[in-house]
Motif scaffolding. Structure first.
Motif, PDB file in Angstrom:
ATOM      1  N   TRP A  53      41.639  25.003  47.338  1.00 47.02           N
ATOM      2  CA  TRP A  53      41.769  23.587  47.704  1.00 47.02           C
ATOM      3  C   TRP A  53      41.593  23.415  49.230  1.00 47.02           C
ATOM      4  CZ3 TRP A  53      45.677  21.428  50.774  1.00 47.02           C
ATOM      5  CH2 TRP A  53      45.616  20.034  50.902  1.00 47.02           C
ATOM      6  N   ALA A  54      42.244  24.307  50.029  1.00 48.03           N
ATOM      7  CA  ALA A  54      42.148  24.198  51.498  1.00 48.03           C
ATOM      8  C   ALA A  54      40.682  24.356  51.934  1.00 48.03           C
ATOM      9  CB  ALA A  54      43.031  25.240  52.173  1.00 48.03           C
ATOM     10  N   MET A  55      39.958  25.269  51.273  1.00 45.16           N
ATOM     11  CA  MET A  55      38.550  25.456  51.642  1.00 45.16           C
ATOM     12  C   MET A  55      37.728  24.212  51.257  1.00 45.16           C
ATOM     13  SD  MET A  55      36.591  27.455  53.254  1.00 45.16           S
ATOM     14  CE  MET A  55      37.124  29.165  53.336  1.00 45.16           C
ATOM     15  N   ALA A  56      38.061  23.605  50.112  1.00 49.57           N
ATOM     16  CA  ALA A  56      37.357  22.370  49.724  1.00 49.57           C
ATOM     17  C   ALA A  56      37.642  21.280  50.757  1.00 49.57           C
ATOM     18  CB  ALA A  56      37.794  21.935  48.331  1.00 49.57           C
ATOM     19  N   TYR A  76      38.380  21.828  53.882  1.00 46.30           N
ATOM     20  CA  TYR A  76      37.664  22.245  55.098  1.00 46.30           C
ATOM     21  C   TYR A  76      36.242  21.669  55.086  1.00 46.30           C
ATOM     22  CZ  TYR A  76      35.542  25.161  58.645  1.00 46.30           C
ATOM     23  OH  TYR A  76      34.876  25.578  59.766  1.00 46.30           O
ATOM     24  N   PHE A  77      35.563  21.758  53.922  1.00 42.27           N
ATOM     25  CA  PHE A  77      34.172  21.296  53.871  1.00 42.27           C
ATOM     26  C   PHE A  77      34.044  19.808  53.591  1.00 42.27           C
ATOM     27  CE2 PHE A  77      33.278  25.878  53.300  1.00 42.27           C
ATOM     28  CZ  PHE A  77      32.389  26.000  54.353  1.00 42.27           C
ATOM     29  N   ARG A  78      34.968  19.240  52.823  1.00 42.14           N
ATOM     30  CA  ARG A  78      34.816  17.841  52.397  1.00 42.14           C
ATOM     31  C   ARG A  78      35.646  16.860  53.206  1.00 42.14           C
ATOM     32  NH1 ARG A  78      30.535  16.348  49.490  1.00 42.14           N
ATOM     33  NH2 ARG A  78      30.191  17.629  47.662  1.00 42.14           N
ATOM     34  N   GLY A  79      36.659  17.375  53.962  1.00 43.39           N
ATOM     35  CA  GLY A  79      37.507  16.485  54.752  1.00 43.39           C
ATOM     36  C   GLY A  79      38.490  15.712  53.885  1.00 43.39           C
ATOM     37  N   MET A  80      39.223  14.818  54.532  1.00 42.48           N
ATOM     38  CA  MET A  80      40.183  13.972  53.818  1.00 42.48           C
ATOM     39  C   MET A  80      40.138  12.585  54.421  1.00 42.48           C
ATOM     40  SD  MET A  80      43.607  16.311  53.630  1.00 42.48           S
ATOM     41  CE  MET A  80      44.387  16.051  52.074  1.00 42.48           C
ATOM     42  N   THR A  81      40.428  11.564  53.620  1.00 40.54           N
ATOM     43  CA  THR A  81      40.517  10.204  54.173  1.00 40.54           C
ATOM     44  C   THR A  81      41.829  10.086  54.955  1.00 40.54           C
ATOM     45  OG1 THR A  81      41.763   9.382  52.290  1.00 40.54           O
ATOM     46  CG2 THR A  81      39.349   9.268  52.117  1.00 40.54           C
ATOM     47  N   ALA A  82      41.951   8.994  55.731  1.00 43.17           N
ATOM     48  CA  ALA A  82      43.188   8.768  56.495  1.00 43.17           C
ATOM     49  C   ALA A  82      44.381   8.662  55.535  1.00 43.17           C
ATOM     50  CB  ALA A  82      43.057   7.500  57.332  1.00 43.17           C
ATOM     51  N   GLU A  83      44.172   8.048  54.368  1.00 44.21           N
ATOM     52  CA  GLU A  83      45.279   7.886  53.405  1.00 44.21           C
ATOM     53  C   GLU A  83      45.690   9.246  52.836  1.00 44.21           C
ATOM     54  OE1 GLU A  83      42.464   6.023  53.281  1.00 44.21           O
ATOM     55  OE2 GLU A  83      43.431   4.270  54.190  1.00 44.21           O
ATOM     56  N   GLU A  84      44.691  10.080  52.510  1.00 40.45           N
ATOM     57  CA  GLU A  84      45.026  11.419  51.990  1.00 40.45           C
ATOM     58  C   GLU A  84      45.776  12.228  53.051  1.00 40.45           C
ATOM     59  OE1 GLU A  84      40.805  12.468  50.981  1.00 40.45           O
ATOM     60  OE2 GLU A  84      41.792  13.555  49.356  1.00 40.45           O
ATOM     61  N   THR A  85      45.311  12.120  54.311  1.00 41.15           N
ATOM     62  CA  THR A  85      45.937  12.906  55.376  1.00 41.15           C
ATOM     63  C   THR A  85      47.389  12.471  55.561  1.00 41.15           C
ATOM     64  OG1 THR A  85      43.758  12.957  56.402  1.00 41.15           O
ATOM     65  CG2 THR A  85      45.573  13.729  57.746  1.00 41.15           C
ATOM     66  N   ALA A 139      50.416  29.618  56.986  1.00 43.29           N
ATOM     67  CA  ALA A 139      50.237  31.079  56.881  1.00 43.29           C
ATOM     68  C   ALA A 139      49.030  31.394  55.985  1.00 43.29           C
ATOM     69  CB  ALA A 139      51.506  31.713  56.319  1.00 43.29           C
ATOM     70  N   LEU A 140      48.857  30.610  54.931  1.00 42.31           N
ATOM     71  CA  LEU A 140      47.710  30.828  54.022  1.00 42.31           C
ATOM     72  C   LEU A 140      46.396  30.490  54.734  1.00 42.31           C
ATOM     73  CD1 LEU A 140      47.130  31.368  50.913  1.00 42.31           C
ATOM     74  CD2 LEU A 140      46.944  28.889  50.717  1.00 42.31           C
ATOM     75  N   ARG A 141      46.399  29.373  55.476  1.00 42.42           N
ATOM     76  CA  ARG A 141      45.170  28.972  56.191  1.00 42.42           C
ATOM     77  C   ARG A 141      44.773  30.028  57.210  1.00 42.42           C
ATOM     78  NH1 ARG A 141      47.199  24.019  58.812  1.00 42.42           N
ATOM     79  NH2 ARG A 141      45.216  24.073  59.914  1.00 42.42           N
ATOM     80  N   ASP A 142      45.790  30.625  57.830  1.00 38.83           N
ATOM     81  CA  ASP A 142      45.541  31.624  58.859  1.00 38.83           C
ATOM     82  C   ASP A 142      44.722  32.792  58.319  1.00 38.83           C
ATOM     83  OD1 ASP A 142      45.958  32.180  61.472  1.00 38.83           O
ATOM     84  OD2 ASP A 142      47.850  33.236  61.192  1.00 38.83           O
ATOM     85  N   THR A 189      40.785  28.735  57.201  1.00 39.39           N
ATOM     86  CA  THR A 189      40.816  27.283  56.999  1.00 39.39           C
ATOM     87  C   THR A 189      41.743  26.593  58.016  1.00 39.39           C
ATOM     88  OG1 THR A 189      42.442  27.677  55.245  1.00 39.39           O
ATOM     89  CG2 THR A 189      40.205  27.237  54.539  1.00 39.39           C
ATOM     90  N   VAL A 190      41.994  27.282  59.138  1.00 36.08           N
ATOM     91  CA  VAL A 190      42.840  26.627  60.167  1.00 36.08           C
ATOM     92  C   VAL A 190      42.087  25.461  60.799  1.00 36.08           C
ATOM     93  CG1 VAL A 190      43.915  26.925  62.439  1.00 36.08           C
ATOM     94  CG2 VAL A 190      44.330  28.592  60.653  1.00 36.08           C
ATOM     95  N   GLU A 191      40.821  25.658  61.151  1.00 31.22           N
ATOM     96  CA  GLU A 191      40.107  24.663  61.969  1.00 31.22           C
ATOM     97  C   GLU A 191      39.594  23.473  61.168  1.00 31.22           C
ATOM     98  OE1 GLU A 191      39.342  27.885  61.955  1.00 31.22           O
ATOM     99  OE2 GLU A 191      39.735  28.655  63.965  1.00 31.22           O
ATOM    100  N   SER A 192      40.490  22.806  60.497  1.00 33.90           N
ATOM    101  CA  SER A 192      40.127  21.596  59.758  1.00 33.90           C
ATOM    102  C   SER A 192      40.961  20.463  60.344  1.00 33.90           C
ATOM    103  CB  SER A 192      40.464  21.792  58.280  1.00 33.90           C
ATOM    104  OG  SER A 192      40.806  20.567  57.681  1.00 33.90           O
TER     105      SER A 192
END
Ligand code: URA
Length: 435
Positions: free
Chosen positions: A41-44, A46-55, A166-169, A173-176
């Motif tokens: 999910w984090a990788m998805a 990373y590539f697809r982003g999130m809307t302001a509401e999702e964030t 810790a998982l992103r590290d 997927t940190v740089e999203s």
């Protein structure tokens, strides 16, 4: 609901609802959703982003995953500040007393350092006797009494963020931007402040390498704050070299004291005034930036900010005399000069490499539980734009001993400096404000 369907949805670029995001965060935190699904999910994201509401939904779900601090026993508009990480960043030690001297209550939880970045709690613990663990009641009472308290993060704040970070590290997927924004803001929201000022760093030593990226991150964080009812503003500042001259715990406390006395480095003073002015305005103590800045300068010049620092140190068990007698702070026994390898202008200083050099001297932790030496570190003598002669001292190591290991650190510091025959154009420290 099934995690696999939500991963699929995000992979296709569709936004998730608040309930779907809460399902993922709560399930992951409980251990019902495994690491491999959360990584997918984090990788998805990373590539697809999130809307302001999702964030915003992700931020709130993480903020609500553990303890949330209720600062209502403290009078006034509580304002917090956060920096996205930096080498030589001792701004909390200056901004806390400075804004408290303007009547802004500061009830701050800070962290310890890991890797090449330092932590405020480690710096405060360089002051002999300073207590960074206070009961909740004492913490509130101290802020009501003197306007300022800083303690270590305690309790179970944002466990979902801890697990996800810790998982992103380890899954690249940190740089999203939405993941960083929600991670930072979840902690700030759980810490309870009414208003939040962010210092978003840009440059070689920072997560965000370009001003555009930094502005996007700042915008995402300000949007989250606004959506959850916390006034938020952000300053974008340059991190192409360390802030100030000192790197290392006691050395940074000393530089903070110099700055509170009005005799600090120009870049550090300017950033502290800019961030403090945002806090003073958000807390309602001044109506605009100009009057906030003149109030802050007066507090530096009159000694009120340094008096507040003395009161703060004394209230948390430290010796306030350190404000006037630097030799009461831990001192490293050996000073080693670092010489410029060539003549020219300092073009660039790799902040991250200097952070690593300070860590190797013992000022920082290579692993989470490593002990640190509060006395050691390094003090720069030359910064970007300065002219140097070959062999001239560009920095001084404050070390425990002479020896081979420290000779290698000298080379490390020399290599962190780029010296060239061209005079560099100087980029401004403060790049923009996002509100
Ligand atoms: N700092 C945080 O707290 N979270 C991130 O995701 C990145 C930096």
């Amino acid at each position: 609901m099934r995690a696999v369907d939500l991963i699929h949805k995000k992979k296709n670029g569709e936004p998730l609802s608040q309930a779907e995001i809460a399902f993922l965060v709560e399930g992951y935190c409980r251990g019902d959703i495994p690491d491999y699904q959360m990584s997918a999910w984090a990788m998805a994201v990373y590539f697809r982003g999130m809307t302001a509401e999702e964030t915003a939904a992700l931020t709130l779900a993480m903020a609500e995953s553990g303890d949330e601090i209720d600062l209502s026993p403290i009078r006034g508009i509580k304002t917090d500040k956060h920096s996205t990480g930096g080498v030589g960043d001792k701004t909390t030690l200056i901004i806390g007393p400075l804004v408290a001297a303007c009547g802004v209550p500061v009830a701050k939880m800070s962290g310890r350092g890991l890797g090449h970045t330092g932590g405020t709690i480690d710096k405060l613990e360089a002051i002999r006797g300073f207590q960074t663990e206070l009961t909740r009641e004492r913490f509130f009472a101290q802020v009501n009494e003197i306007g300022l308290a800083v303690i270590g993060q305690s309790g179970n704040i944002t466990p979902a963020d801890k697990k996800l970070y810790a998982l992103r590290d380890v899954t690249a997927t940190v740089e999203s931007i939405p993941l960083i924004a929600s991670s930072v803001m979840s902690k700030k929201i759980a810490a309870g402040a009414d208003a939040i000022v962010l210092d978003v760093k840009v440059g070689s030593g920072a997560f965000m390498k370009t001003v555009d990226e930094a502005e996007a991150l700042a915008g995402a964080m300000v949007d989250i704050g606004t959506q959850v009812g916390r006034q938020t503003s952000a300053i974008i500042s340059d991190m192409d070299q360390p802030l100030g001259y000192a790197i290392g715990n006691a050395l940074e406390v000393q530089e903070a004291i110099d700055t509170l006395r009005g005799q600090g480095p120009q870049d550090l003073t300017a950033l502290c005034i800019a961030l403090s002015a945002q806090m003073v305005v958000l807390s309602g103590q001044a109506s605009d930036m100009e009057s906030a800045e003149s109030m802050l300068r007066e507090r530096l010049e009159s000694g009120a900010a340094l008096d507040k620092f003395r009161a703060f140190v004394a209230a948390q068990g430290g010796d306030p005399a350190i404000a006037d007698q630097p030799d009461l702070l831990p001192q490293a026994p050996v000073l080693i000069e670092v010489a410029a390898l060539q003549e020219g202008w300092v073009q660039r200083i790799d902040a991250e490499q200097l952070g690593i050099a300070a860590m190797q001297l013992g000022a920082g932790r290579a692993t989470k539980d490593a002990a640190i030496d509060h006395a050691v570190g390094l003090v720069l003598r030359r910064k970007v734009g300065d002219k140097v002669a070959a062999g001239e001292t560009i920095a001084i190591l404050h070390a425990r001993s002479e020896g081979e290991a420290n000779r290698l650190i000298v080379e490390h510091v020399q290599n962190a400096y780029t010296i060239s025959t061209e005079e560099p154009g100087l980029s401004p420290l403060l790049l923009s404000v996002v509100t």
